[in-house]
Design a protein around this motif. Structure first.
Motif, mmCIF file in Angstrom:
data_model
loop_
_atom_site.group_PDB
_atom_site.id
_atom_site.type_symbol
_atom_site.label_atom_id
_atom_site.label_comp_id
_atom_site.label_asym_id
_atom_site.label_seq_id
_atom_site.Cartn_x
_atom_site.Cartn_y
_atom_site.Cartn_z
ATOM 1 N N UNK A 6 0.733 -1.033 -0.014
ATOM 2 C CA UNK A 6 0.152 0.003 -0.129
ATOM 3 C C UNK A 6 0.933 1.102 0.089
ATOM 4 N N UNK A 7 0.302 2.249 -0.443
ATOM 5 C CA UNK A 7 0.874 3.650 -0.569
ATOM 6 C C UNK A 7 -0.115 4.585 0.134
ATOM 7 N N UNK A 39 -4.442 9.710 -10.019
ATOM 8 C CA UNK A 39 -3.840 9.587 -11.102
ATOM 9 C C UNK A 39 -5.056 9.709 -12.355
ATOM 10 N N UNK A 81 -3.069 -0.043 -6.447
ATOM 11 C CA UNK A 81 -3.004 0.974 -5.228
ATOM 12 C C UNK A 81 -4.089 2.212 -5.424
ATOM 13 N N UNK A 82 -4.038 2.681 -6.847
ATOM 14 C CA UNK A 82 -4.944 3.607 -7.129
ATOM 15 C C UNK A 82 -6.491 2.840 -7.273
ATOM 16 N N UNK A 142 -3.188 10.646 -3.609
ATOM 17 C CA UNK A 142 -2.770 10.643 -4.910
ATOM 18 C C UNK A 142 -3.689 10.458 -5.875
ATOM 19 N N UNK A 196 8.129 6.036 -9.027
ATOM 20 C CA UNK A 196 6.938 5.957 -10.103
ATOM 21 C C UNK A 196 5.750 6.747 -9.750
ATOM 22 N N UNK A 197 5.492 6.581 -8.440
ATOM 23 C CA UNK A 197 3.999 7.211 -8.023
ATOM 24 C C UNK A 197 4.179 8.628 -7.770
ATOM 25 N N UNK A 208 6.045 -2.703 -11.001
ATOM 26 C CA UNK A 208 5.575 -1.495 -10.562
ATOM 27 C C UNK A 208 4.263 -0.911 -10.936
ATOM 28 N N UNK A 209 4.114 -1.220 -11.965
ATOM 29 C CA UNK A 209 2.932 -0.451 -12.788
ATOM 30 C C UNK A 209 1.685 -1.497 -11.830
ATOM 31 N N UNK A 220 4.024 3.965 -21.206
ATOM 32 C CA UNK A 220 4.621 4.739 -19.822
ATOM 33 C C UNK A 220 5.630 3.774 -19.319
ATOM 34 N N UNK A 239 8.776 1.934 -6.819
ATOM 35 C CA UNK A 239 7.406 2.189 -6.653
ATOM 36 C C UNK A 239 7.158 3.669 -6.448
ATOM 37 N N UNK A 259 10.155 2.208 -15.693
ATOM 38 C CA UNK A 259 9.424 1.527 -14.543
ATOM 39 C C UNK A 259 9.377 0.085 -15.036
ATOM 40 N N UNK A 260 8.886 -1.059 -14.063
ATOM 41 C CA UNK A 260 8.735 -2.294 -14.487
ATOM 42 C C UNK A 260 7.435 -2.427 -14.479
ATOM 43 N N UNK A 273 1.668 -2.706 -9.109
ATOM 44 C CA UNK A 273 1.435 -2.318 -7.638
ATOM 45 C C UNK A 273 0.962 -0.899 -7.726
ATOM 46 N N UNK A 274 1.231 0.039 -8.772
ATOM 47 C CA UNK A 274 0.630 1.317 -8.746
ATOM 48 C C UNK A 274 -0.798 1.308 -9.347
ATOM 49 N N UNK A 320 3.173 7.248 3.585
ATOM 50 C CA UNK A 320 3.490 5.878 4.142
ATOM 51 C C UNK A 320 3.363 4.871 3.266
ATOM 52 N N UNK A 321 4.242 4.060 3.101
ATOM 53 C CA UNK A 321 4.062 2.825 2.151
ATOM 54 C C UNK A 321 4.637 1.658 3.184
ATOM 55 N N UNK A 322 3.843 0.644 2.822
ATOM 56 C CA UNK A 322 4.164 -0.543 3.484
ATOM 57 C C UNK A 322 3.901 -1.766 2.774
ATOM 58 N N UNK A 330 -2.111 0.264 -19.905
ATOM 59 C CA UNK A 330 -1.141 1.434 -19.385
ATOM 60 C C UNK A 330 0.325 0.927 -20.239
ATOM 61 N N UNK A 361 9.229 6.264 -18.188
ATOM 62 C CA UNK A 361 9.561 6.444 -16.826
ATOM 63 C C UNK A 361 10.557 5.423 -16.379
ATOM 64 N N UNK A 414 4.762 16.362 -0.253
ATOM 65 C CA UNK A 414 3.849 15.103 -0.064
ATOM 66 C C UNK A 414 4.362 14.261 0.906
#
Lengths: 364, 1033
Positions: free
Chosen positions: A7-8, A16, A58-59, A14, B759-760, A51-52, A41, B756, A47-48, A54-55, B725-727, A36, A45, B722
């Motif tokens: 999580x973030x 997106x 999260x969103x 945030x 990226x975020x 990562x995408x 993207x 991550x 990114x892998x 996970x992102x 917290x990221x877990x 995506x 960026x 910004x």
């Protein structure tokens, strides 16, 4: 090694925009990630894919949690859990309540009930819009409908106040609610050429002139809210429309009307002869639409009738739009010169709106 | 001071539907403080009740005021059955107990339930009337201010920094009491939350008492932690630094602050000068030095740190640079002796601060750390937590002795932590051994200003690097060179510290986050055997972590680490080590050598080729990193008599570990005779080590990261921040659990997490992740949990300033504690101290001489002034105030106004930093210290573990923000999530999480707004931010 939890959480939530769109469009996380990736993207960026993934997850989780609040937008503004800048809040709400043209054309004028909801599968297949997105849009329509249904005052204002939508979107919702309430038929094959915009335009005119809220006051006066119901057509007005029958039933009156129009338009109309030949049919069509509006069934068929009785005949004779405008103006105005006709005000209330609608409906 | 606590319940909103039938709620509120409870009327059938209650008044002791939280419970009235609780709000009223902080708490608080989370909000107003009643034997410590910030808070000035305060309280954990078997999870959670709230109140009160005893009025760098020891109890412990603080630049605010303790305090050090002997011994040493063209010895009658001055003056009098170093020995000894006596009376000369007033930090020795493995036993008598106290005392003793071994008398950047698994507990303490300027430790009024001047004579930006220990009697085999900045003093080749980079340090290029990550498998064992196994593993872990850090530092082409934090976590079957620090290139230290790779089988051609390939890769990486971080130190000519040392790795890290048996072992982390830059590839493990060195991917362009307050080399911050917290929790597949697989997994976990984040936050580029704080825990056998809290701050790329300018600017900001004319000194000094500046001694002398004479005379003047003030007693303080009041805000003119000034109403910023970029903190409202438990029995329905924790953390943020807003604040600084304990049982569809956060609630104003205000009302009023005339645009 598998990720159990990931999580973030930002102090400022945030958002997106791209992922929000994918989420609104009803894509699964997997599909959204694939889309995506296709957008390039990763290259931009560095990114892998992980990562995408996970992102995106999260969103999606964030949106899912926000969805509850989006159902009642004022709550989103007053809640304390997610700190979101006002401009972002507005964006979240506006996008959430935005709808697809293709979808709204399928649902417009239908009863917003469980039965219709069941048809969403078919609509999804037909339009290519994901079922999830169809559901969200349908639920939005229904939610707005439920909230403003019993409210007094301007329909647009009510929508705007309770859903914090932009003026434009609020007007669209007013139209959707109005159509759903009056169950206007919009799905017939001969109506397919009409866009949502066409209907929304007509709806606005009708709300302004034909509803209870429009009675006895200037349509722009916002203060008077007494019995101001924008949802339903003014029953009394519809009843009165029967009086217009005389315009076509009385042969003298009809002839007089025709001669007044023809005299005025001679030489100005490219399609004069066609008009002259068709006048009685057209007039009969328009007046009969008015007189039938006491029956619910005929109210629903209003647009079908207008297209059948007026738009199609004119179109088959290749009337240009300018000629249609000239004709309709003259057609409504000439009635004032008919001495034997006593319902001028009624005629204006009817024809003023109808003229606007017809002009909007008259295209290919 | 007993007091009257007044509470008013105004309204509620967004309450949950409690009555399914009506879709409404009949809500009322219970307000409880101590044993007294009040109730509001029931407001029937509403989700937005308007109670508008009377003022509920509690007459209470101040002791209770400090310990007890105000407890507000919202309930749904039910005629036929028991009333249902909707949720609770705990309000810590401590901020209302000191005069300068908040005067009222008023606002919307989320109603929190440990099972359902936030359920609506309640509007509450709280006030406290304190009665003045000076009781000598009081048990309370109302009025002592607490700050989490580990530096002197921005709108205060440190008069005296007294030193270390610690306290610890223990209790049984309600979760493990017998009653827990019969009560609901909700009741159990609430009992725990309440107990911890009580305990931290008590702890804070006790610490406050100690501060008052030391005649301080504040605790800075306050760090409070919980040890959930399970069966054996619950420990709440705290450490901090006692200080006497003065509110800055606001005469109006100063007077009320002048309550009896603070005034008294300033007198005392004068009357009972703790070390007259050292003063008399002072003059003797410099007198030997015949080359002095002037004699500052007069001053020695009072200046305990004047030997410092001598050190810095020595070169200017034309002494050979070669001898200066030798002279340094005795000087240092003297300095040590003097300051030691100043610190002697303290049991532990520790400071939890990581950033210091200018001139405070004289030399830095290196990192000192101590660890101890203990077996937990039940705490039998909670009122006398002797064992826990003894454990910590033991560790602190070790730290103290390590510092001594490094020739240092104090430890700064000090922190303590624990890691607990079942009944084994690792206690850790670490800090940075340092030599401090004693003036802040005793009295810092006029003298402070005086010495400030002298201090500026020290070569700025390198003084702290100079070794504090005796060159001939080094505590470990270090390799010394002459300082690359001043060429006078000896410096080590690398420097590790736990503190923030001193603002006056000269840094080349930018810094970066450096992490060492390590796992070690361990056999499952019980009790003693387990503790022994862990003790045996610890030295190897420390050694490897240290080696990794050193290699990564070299790979980055840097030579110093700041903010080093090594965390060792114990699990059932493994130990994890995670070290984070910010690497920089200090101009004063030598250029680091490269890394050599040597193969063991030189005859094998292809192998050799492979080795050379690797070597090339490493060299490329170093070159690339140098470019990336803009490290291009001036090519220095070698100084005669100081050969560039053979690159050799050694340790600044004195550590020890001990078991319950009190056995202390010291570990020399240096590699002895071996040339340690050479990585020998003798087996596959070593190969993988090298590979793992190279796998650390630098952040994408436009991104920087560090774990210190600010990024060295970046100073044009914009106002967008910004905090997040990221877990992450990963499950290891139990099949292939080897050390290497484990290391790789852990490494990937951390790297992916960072990726991550980059990226975020890509929309914020160019930006820097500051104060990146990683925490590792091992909640279960095969689970690794990593929690990261950090703040992303954008900076303006186009506005990039020259190093020089930036440096001056920084010094100016720093100088805010000194009077205005002094602001000029750092300016000239900084330009002198630029690394590129050649340092011919003669020239330097001529350049500096006049200004020096100047300073000398004013110095004597100041001594006179001081002599007068001593006679006149309390006038002294007034003088100080006058001197300091117009100062400070001079830094406005140097910083550009923040571009966007409009902060929307209701927005509360949170940051782990002690400042807010582009803004000025105008008021500290008090400490925020909150503890929450959240539990669920419907994990799947709440979106699984991720959904559950995501929502919970968002709720915690919301509650922190709400409390800050209610205090009248708009930001939390020095925010830290100290604990995030997450437990799950997916089979039962359950999860539980405990979170503890703290920070300082503040009011800040955008600098651009301040300027507007100040032009409107140019007269200096009590607004600390706008002292007239200072602000120019």
């Amino acid at each position: 090694m598998t990720s159990e939890l990931d999580i973030f959480v930002g102090n400022t939530t945030l958002i997106d925009e791209d992922v929000y769109r994918l989420w609104l469009d009803g894509y699964s996380v997997g599909d959204a990630v694939a889309l995506r990736v296709r957008s390039g993207i990763l290259e931009q960026t560095g990114a892998t894919a992980a990562v995408l993934q996970s992102d995106t997850m999260d969103h999606y989780r964030t949106f899912h949690m926000l969805e509850r609040l989006l159902h009642a937008p004022p709550k989103l503004l007053h809640q304390l859990i997610y700190q979101i800048p006002p401009s972002r809040q507005a964006l979240l709400i506006e996008r959430y309540y935005a709808f697809d043209e293709a979808f709204v054309r399928e649902v417009l004028g239908k009863k917003l009930s469980k039965g219709t909801k069941k048809d969403l599968d078919d609509i999804s297949t037909k339009t290519g819009i994901t079922l999830k997105s169809c559901r969200r849009q349908f639920d939005n329509f229904k939610r707005v409908f439920k909230v403003v249904e019993e409210m007094r005052g301007s329909l647009v204002d009510n929508v705007q106040q309770h859903f914090l939508l932009s003026d434009r979107l609020a007007r669209d919702y007013a139209a959707i609610v109005f159509f759903a309430n009056n169950r206007f038929e919009t799905g017939k094959k001969k109506l397919q050429y009409l866009s949502f915009g066409d209907f929304a335009f007509c709806a606005e005119l009708m709300i302004q002139n034909w509803t209870l809220g429009a009675v006895g006051e200037a349509p722009t006066d916002p203060d008077s809210q007494v019995d101001d119901m924008d949802m339903d057509l003014d029953k009394e007005f519809l009843q009165d429309l029967k009086e217009l029958k005389v315009l076509v039933a009385d042969k003298d009156l009809l002839d007089l009307h025709k001669s007044l129009v023809c005299t005025a338009l001679r030489g100005k109309l490219g399609v004069f002869s066609e008009m002259e030949a068709n006048f009685k049919n057209l007039s009969r069509g328009l007046v009969n639409v008015a007189t039938k509006l006491t029956h619910n069934k005929d109210v629903r068929d209003l647009f079908v009738d207008l297209v059948e009785k007026f738009v199609e005949p004119c179109r088959s004779d290749h009337w240009p739009l300018s000629d249609v405008r000239l004709f309709l103006n003259q057609y409504s105005a000439s009635v004032h010169s008919l001495d034997g006709f006593r319902h001028q005000a009624l005629w204006d209330r009817y024809m003023g709106t109808l003229r606007g609608c017809l002009l909007r409906l008259y295209h290919d | 001071m007993p007091g009257k606590l007044k509470v008013k319940i105004v309204a509620g909103r967004h309450l949950p539907v409690m009555d399914r039938a009506s879709d409404l709620t009949d809500a009322f509120v219970e307000v409880k403080f101590g044993n007294t409870t009040f109730k509001t009327d029931v407001y029937p059938k509403s989700l937005n009740p308007q109670w508008n209650s009377e003022w509920f008044k509690f007459e209470v002791d101040d002791e209770d005021l400090q310990d007890e939280p105000l407890q507000i419970t919202v309930l749904d009235h039910d005629t036929y059955s028991a009333n249902d609780a909707i949720g609770k709000v705990y309000i810590d009223i401590d901020p209302l107990l000191y005069s300068e902080a908040a005067t009222v708490i008023s606002g919307w608080f989320p109603i929190y339930d440990t099972i359902h989370g936030i359920r609506g909000e309640i509007n509450v107003v709280v006030k406290v009337d304190l009665f003045n009643d000076l009781n000598r034997f009081r048990q309370s410590s109302c009025g002592v201010k607490f700050f989490c910030t580990t530096s002197i808070p921005k709108c205060y000035r440190a008069v005296i920094i007294h030193g270390f305060v610690e306290e610890l309280v223990v209790n049984e954990d309600p979760e493990y009491q017998w009653i827990d078997r019969i009560r609901t999870p909700r009741a159990s959670n609430e009992a725990r939350q309440r107990l911890i709230s009580l305990m931290s109140g008590e702890l804070q009160r006790k610490i406050g008492l100690k501060v008052l005893e030391m005649r301080g009025n504040a605790v800075v760098g306050y760090l409070q932690c919980f040890d959930l020891e399970g069966e054996s109890g619950l420990v709440v412990r705290a450490i901090g630094t006692a200080c006497t603080l003065d509110k800055l630049s606001s005469p109006a605010a100063f007077l009320p602050a002048c309550n009896s303790p603070s005034k008294e305090m300033k007198e005392i050090p004068f009357n009972e000068d703790p070390n007259p002997n050292t003063h008399s011994s002072g003059p003797s040493t410099p007198l030997k030095n015949q080359t002095y063209s002037f004699s500052p010895s007069k001053s020695y009658s009072r200046q305990s740190s004047s030997s410092d001055t001598d050190l810095s003056l020595t070169p200017k009098t034309g002494m050979g640079s070669g001898s200066a170093g030798k002279e340094g020995g005795p000087f240092k000894a003297l300095l040590r002796q003097q300051t030691q006596s100043a610190l002697e009376q303290r049991e532990f000369p520790f400071f939890t601060l990581t950033a210091f007033p200018p001139g405070f930090l004289v030399h830095v020795g290196g990192v000192v750390s101590a660890r101890s493995v203990k077996l937990l036993d039940r705490i039998h008598n909670p009122d006398e937590p002797e064992t826990r106290d003894a454990w910590w005392a033991e560790i602190r003793q070790e730290i103290k002795s390590h510092a001594k071994a490094l020739g240092c008398h104090a430890v700064v950047g000090y922190s303590e932590s624990t890691s607990i698994c079942e009944e084994v507990c690792i206690l850790s303490a670490s800090g940075t051994a340092a030599v401090l300027n004693p003036r802040f430790l005793q009295d810092g009024t006029v003298e402070g200003c005086l010495e400030q001047r002298l201090e500026e004579n020290l070569p700025a930006g390198c003084g702290f690097c100079h070794i504090p220990y005796d060159e001939l009697n080094m505590p470990f085999p270090a390799h010394l060179t002459y300082c690359y900045n001043c060429r006078k003093q000896k410096v080590p080749d690398v420097l590790f510290t736990t503190i923030d980079l001193p603002t006056d340090a000269t840094v080349i290029g930018k810094g970066c986050l450096i992490q060492a990550r390590l796992c070690r498998l361990k056999k499952k064992a019980q009790a003693e055997a387990n503790a022994t196994a862990i003790s045996n593993l610890l030295p190897f872990m420390e050694y490897e972590v240290h080696t990794q850090l050193m290699n990564k530092l070299k790979l980055k082409g840097m030579n110093a680490l700041f903010g080093l934090r090594i965390q060792i976590t114990v699990g059932e079957n493994m130990l994890m080590g995670l070290a984070s620090a910010t690497g920089v290139y200090l101009a004063a230290l030598p250029t680091p050598g490269g890394i050599q790779i040597a193969g063991k089988t030189p005859n094998d051609g292809s192998y050799e080729q492979h080795i050379s390939h690797m070597q090339k890769k490493i060299n490329d990486t170093i070159a690339k990193n140098k470019e990336l971080y803009e490290i291009n130190p001036p090519i220095s000519e070698e100084i005669i008599g100081s050969p560039i040392p053979e690159p050799r790795q050694r340790s600044r890290l004195l550590r020890s570990q001990s078991e319950s048996s009190d056995e202390v072992t010291e570990l020399d982390l240096s590699h002895g005779k071996k040339d340690a830059f050479v990585l020998e590839i003798d087996d596959t493990d070593a190969m993988e080590d090298v590979h793992s060195l190279l796998t650390d991917v630098p952040p994408p362009s436009g991104f920087y990261s560090c774990n210190t307050e600010i990024m060295p080399g970046i100073n044009n911050w914009t106002s967008e921040i910004q905090m997040f917290t990221s877990v992450r929790v990963i499950r290891l597949s139990s099949l292939n659990l080897t050390n290497h697989a484990l290391n790789k997994n852990f490494n990937d976990l951390c790297e992916n997490l960072l990726k991550s984040l980059y990226f975020k936050l890509r929309s914020m580029i160019p930006c820097c992740l500051c104060h990146v704080n990683f925490t590792v825990s091992l909640p279960e056998d095969e689970l690794i949990q990593v929690t990261v809290t950090a703040v992303a701050i954008t900076f303006d790329k186009n506005q990039a300033l020259q190093t020089t300018k930036a440096h001056v600017e920084k010094s100016l900001q720093r100088a805010s504690t000194d009077n205005e004319e002094l602001l000029q000194f750092p300016l000239e000094l900084c330009s002198d101290s630029l690394p590129s500046h050649p340092f011919p001694p003669a020239k330097a002398t001529s350049v500096d001489y006049s200004s020096f004479a100047d300073r000398c005379s004013s110095w004597i003047e100041l001594i006179k002034l001081k002599a007068q003030t001593i006679r006149r007693g309390s006038i002294k303080t007034t003088v100080t105030v006058e001197k300091t009041s117009p100062m400070g805000e001079g830094n406005f003119r140097n910083r550009s106004a923040a571009p966007c000034a409009n902060s929307t109403v209701g927005v509360v910023k949170m940051t782990p930093l002690s400042f807010i970029p582009g803004a000025k903190i105008t008021k500290y409202l008090g400490i925020i210290n909150m503890f929450f438990i959240r539990e669920t029995t419907s994990l799947r329905e709440e979106g699984g573990v991720s959904g559950f924790l995501h929502a919970f953390i968002a709720e915690v943020f919301a509650m922190v923000r709400a409390h800050v807003a209610a205090l009248g604040g708009n930001a939390v600084v020095s925010y830290i999530m100290k604990q995030c304990v997450f437990m799950e049982n997916p089979n039962k569809n359950q999860a539980q999480c405990l979170i503890n956060v703290s920070g300082d609630a503040v009011v800040f104003a955008r600098e651009s707004e301040l300027e507007v205000v100040s032009t409107q009302q140019p007269a200096a009023n009590c607004q600390p931010a706008c002292t007239g005339g200072e602000v120019t645009t």
